[in-house]
Design a protein around this motif. Structure first.
Motif, PDB file in Angstrom:
ATOM      1  N   PRO A  19      -1.501  -6.079  -9.216  1.00  0.00           N
ATOM      2  CA  PRO A  19      -1.216  -4.541  -9.080  1.00  0.00           C
ATOM      3  C   PRO A  19      -2.521  -3.635  -9.085  1.00  0.00           C
ATOM      4  O   PRO A  19      -3.421  -3.981  -9.973  1.00  0.00           O
ATOM      5  CB  PRO A  19      -0.345  -4.410 -10.300  1.00  0.00           C
ATOM      6  N   VAL A  20      -2.383  -2.703  -8.502  1.00  0.00           N
ATOM      7  CA  VAL A  20      -3.522  -1.798  -8.091  1.00  0.00           C
ATOM      8  C   VAL A  20      -3.355  -0.266  -8.461  1.00  0.00           C
ATOM      9  O   VAL A  20      -2.242   0.066  -7.752  1.00  0.00           O
ATOM     10  CB  VAL A  20      -4.390  -2.189  -6.831  1.00  0.00           C
ATOM     11  N   VAL A  21      -4.076   0.263  -9.114  1.00  0.00           N
ATOM     12  CA  VAL A  21      -3.686   1.682  -9.213  1.00  0.00           C
ATOM     13  C   VAL A  21      -4.972   2.340  -8.773  1.00  0.00           C
ATOM     14  O   VAL A  21      -6.137   2.161  -9.132  1.00  0.00           O
ATOM     15  CB  VAL A  21      -3.342   2.193 -10.694  1.00  0.00           C
ATOM     16  N   MET A  22      -4.886   3.391  -7.636  1.00  0.00           N
ATOM     17  CA  MET A  22      -6.103   3.831  -6.854  1.00  0.00           C
ATOM     18  C   MET A  22      -6.286   5.312  -7.570  1.00  0.00           C
ATOM     19  O   MET A  22      -5.414   5.915  -7.593  1.00  0.00           O
ATOM     20  CB  MET A  22      -5.923   3.802  -5.731  1.00  0.00           C
TER      21      MET A  22
ATOM     22  N   TRP B 262       0.967  -1.200   0.182  1.00  0.00           N
ATOM     23  CA  TRP B 262       0.012   0.036   0.057  1.00  0.00           C
ATOM     24  C   TRP B 262       0.885   1.190   0.014  1.00  0.00           C
ATOM     25  O   TRP B 262       1.534   1.545   0.945  1.00  0.00           O
ATOM     26  CB  TRP B 262      -0.964  -0.070   1.264  1.00  0.00           C
ATOM     27  N   ASP B 263       0.955   1.916  -1.272  1.00  0.00           N
ATOM     28  CA  ASP B 263       1.690   3.225  -1.175  1.00  0.00           C
ATOM     29  C   ASP B 263       0.837   4.008  -2.104  1.00  0.00           C
ATOM     30  O   ASP B 263       1.076   4.141  -3.218  1.00  0.00           O
ATOM     31  CB  ASP B 263       3.152   2.906  -1.814  1.00  0.00           C
ATOM     32  N   PHE B 264      -0.148   4.803  -1.725  1.00  0.00           N
ATOM     33  CA  PHE B 264      -0.968   5.446  -2.459  1.00  0.00           C
ATOM     34  C   PHE B 264      -0.326   6.132  -3.610  1.00  0.00           C
ATOM     35  O   PHE B 264       0.862   7.033  -3.163  1.00  0.00           O
ATOM     36  CB  PHE B 264      -1.894   6.512  -1.649  1.00  0.00           C
ATOM     37  N   PRO B 265      -0.515   6.330  -4.696  1.00  0.00           N
ATOM     38  CA  PRO B 265      -1.928   5.787  -5.392  1.00  0.00           C
ATOM     39  C   PRO B 265      -1.623   4.276  -5.834  1.00  0.00           C
ATOM     40  O   PRO B 265      -2.470   3.911  -6.697  1.00  0.00           O
ATOM     41  CB  PRO B 265      -2.155   6.755  -6.823  1.00  0.00           C
ATOM     42  N   GLN B 266      -0.590   3.559  -5.466  1.00  0.00           N
ATOM     43  CA  GLN B 266      -0.411   2.256  -6.117  1.00  0.00           C
ATOM     44  C   GLN B 266      -0.653   1.279  -4.826  1.00  0.00           C
ATOM     45  O   GLN B 266      -0.161   1.641  -3.843  1.00  0.00           O
ATOM     46  CB  GLN B 266       0.879   2.274  -6.770  1.00  0.00           C
ATOM     47  N   GLY B 267      -0.561   0.022  -5.166  1.00  0.00           N
ATOM     48  CA  GLY B 267      -0.657  -0.878  -4.228  1.00  0.00           C
ATOM     49  C   GLY B 267      -0.928  -2.209  -4.946  1.00  0.00           C
ATOM     50  O   GLY B 267      -0.729  -2.553  -5.937  1.00  0.00           O
TER      51      GLY B 267
ATOM     52  N   ARG C  14      -7.841   0.847   2.957  1.00  0.00           N
ATOM     53  CA  ARG C  14      -7.106  -0.378   2.783  1.00  0.00           C
ATOM     54  C   ARG C  14      -7.680  -1.585   2.786  1.00  0.00           C
ATOM     55  O   ARG C  14      -7.554  -2.420   1.938  1.00  0.00           O
ATOM     56  CB  ARG C  14      -5.970  -0.564   4.116  1.00  0.00           C
ATOM     57  N   GLU C  15      -9.025  -1.619   3.764  1.00  0.00           N
ATOM     58  CA  GLU C  15      -9.698  -2.671   3.699  1.00  0.00           C
ATOM     59  C   GLU C  15     -10.421  -3.023   2.603  1.00  0.00           C
ATOM     60  O   GLU C  15     -10.956  -4.020   2.309  1.00  0.00           O
ATOM     61  CB  GLU C  15     -10.238  -2.828   5.105  1.00  0.00           C
ATOM     62  N   TRP C  16     -10.642  -1.976   1.578  1.00  0.00           N
ATOM     63  CA  TRP C  16     -11.621  -2.035   0.590  1.00  0.00           C
ATOM     64  C   TRP C  16     -11.071  -2.670  -0.732  1.00  0.00           C
ATOM     65  O   TRP C  16     -11.652  -3.276  -1.464  1.00  0.00           O
ATOM     66  CB  TRP C  16     -12.228  -0.697  -0.039  1.00  0.00           C
ATOM     67  N   MET C  17      -9.554  -2.617  -0.679  1.00  0.00           N
ATOM     68  CA  MET C  17      -8.776  -3.195  -1.900  1.00  0.00           C
ATOM     69  C   MET C  17      -8.988  -4.313  -2.308  1.00  0.00           C
ATOM     70  O   MET C  17      -9.570  -4.843  -3.202  1.00  0.00           O
ATOM     71  CB  MET C  17      -7.575  -2.765  -1.768  1.00  0.00           C
ATOM     72  N   PRO C  18      -8.820  -5.496  -1.173  1.00  0.00           N
ATOM     73  CA  PRO C  18      -9.092  -6.855  -1.500  1.00  0.00           C
ATOM     74  C   PRO C  18     -10.457  -7.091  -1.785  1.00  0.00           C
ATOM     75  O   PRO C  18     -10.686  -8.060  -2.720  1.00  0.00           O
ATOM     76  CB  PRO C  18      -8.738  -7.585  -0.120  1.00  0.00           C
ATOM     77  N   LEU C  19     -11.287  -6.413  -1.241  1.00  0.00           N
ATOM     78  CA  LEU C  19     -12.982  -6.628  -1.474  1.00  0.00           C
ATOM     79  C   LEU C  19     -13.333  -6.133  -2.879  1.00  0.00           C
ATOM     80  O   LEU C  19     -13.838  -7.110  -3.556  1.00  0.00           O
ATOM     81  CB  LEU C  19     -13.854  -5.661  -0.448  1.00  0.00           C
ATOM     82  N   LEU C  20     -12.953  -5.105  -3.287  1.00  0.00           N
ATOM     83  CA  LEU C  20     -13.130  -4.694  -4.779  1.00  0.00           C
ATOM     84  C   LEU C  20     -12.221  -5.772  -5.679  1.00  0.00           C
ATOM     85  O   LEU C  20     -12.796  -5.916  -6.617  1.00  0.00           O
ATOM     86  CB  LEU C  20     -12.579  -3.200  -4.922  1.00  0.00           C
ATOM     87  N   CYS C  21     -11.017  -6.134  -5.373  1.00  0.00           N
ATOM     88  CA  CYS C  21     -10.597  -6.985  -6.109  1.00  0.00           C
ATOM     89  C   CYS C  21     -11.178  -8.181  -6.304  1.00  0.00           C
ATOM     90  O   CYS C  21     -11.486  -8.920  -7.494  1.00  0.00           O
ATOM     91  CB  CYS C  21      -9.037  -7.220  -5.757  1.00  0.00           C
TER      92      CYS C  21
END
Length: 176
Positions: free
Chosen positions: A144-147, A117-122, A153-160
């Motif tokens: 890889p995720v671009v926000m 987690w390092d906004f805007p990437q994770g 933080r807890e939303w990223m795995p849910l959305l993926c």
């Protein structure tokens, strides 16, 4: 069409809007009667405080933090739940339903975990193989995720997890 039913309080809208924005990158989203986005996939977003009304439908149950009870007709065949592994009320509501669950968290038994987690990437780790709703086998790996804006933080795995179940390819990463 991928049906995604968000279970939780109506006023708990932040995750719903974030999911809608993420889905618009990959297809057309229908939410509250309005269609938006473009792309290959079609998504239908619905929400309610308990299980969806229709027993015969299939799709994804995204159990928000505000979800507290699975009252009503229990959906079984064809539904897959996505939830945080520390969401005790959701886990209790799913027990005995036969609904498979994609759990998100930091435990070794979880399906998805935030790995950086390092906004805007994770990055989110798919820790074990799973199948999309269409039956495509998804192998473990890093996503890889671009926000595009602030994201809990807890939303990223849910959305993926929702994108994976909908069959959106993850090898090139996701835009959230």
């Amino acid at each position: 069409m991928n049906r995604i039913y968000l279970c939780g309080k109506q006023e708990d809208i932040c995750l719903t809007l974030r999911l809608k924005k993420a889905l618009e990158h990959y297809g057309t989203v229908r939410y509250r009667g309005i269609a938006s986005g473009n792309g290959h996939h079609c998504f239908l977003l619905e929400e309610g405080e308990t299980w969806p009304d229709s027993y015969r439908e299939r799709g994804i149950l995204l159990l928000k933090n505000s979800f507290s009870s699975g009252k009503g007709t229990i959906p079984r065949k064809g539904w897959t739940a996505v939830l945080r592994s520390d969401h005790t009320a959701a886990i209790q509501a799913l027990q005995g339903t036969g609904i498979p669950a994609v759990t998100c968290g930091s435990a070794s038994r979880d399906s998805l975990s935030l790995s950086s987690w390092d906004f805007p990437q994770g990055a989110v780790s798919l820790l074990r193989g799973m199948a999309s709703l269409e039956g495509e086998t998804l192998e473990p790996g890093e996503i890889p995720v671009v926000m595009e804006g602030p994201c809990l933080r807890e939303w990223m795995p849910l959305l993926c997890g929702v994108l994976l179940l909908c069959g959106v390819p993850y090898t090139r990463g996701y835009r959230l």
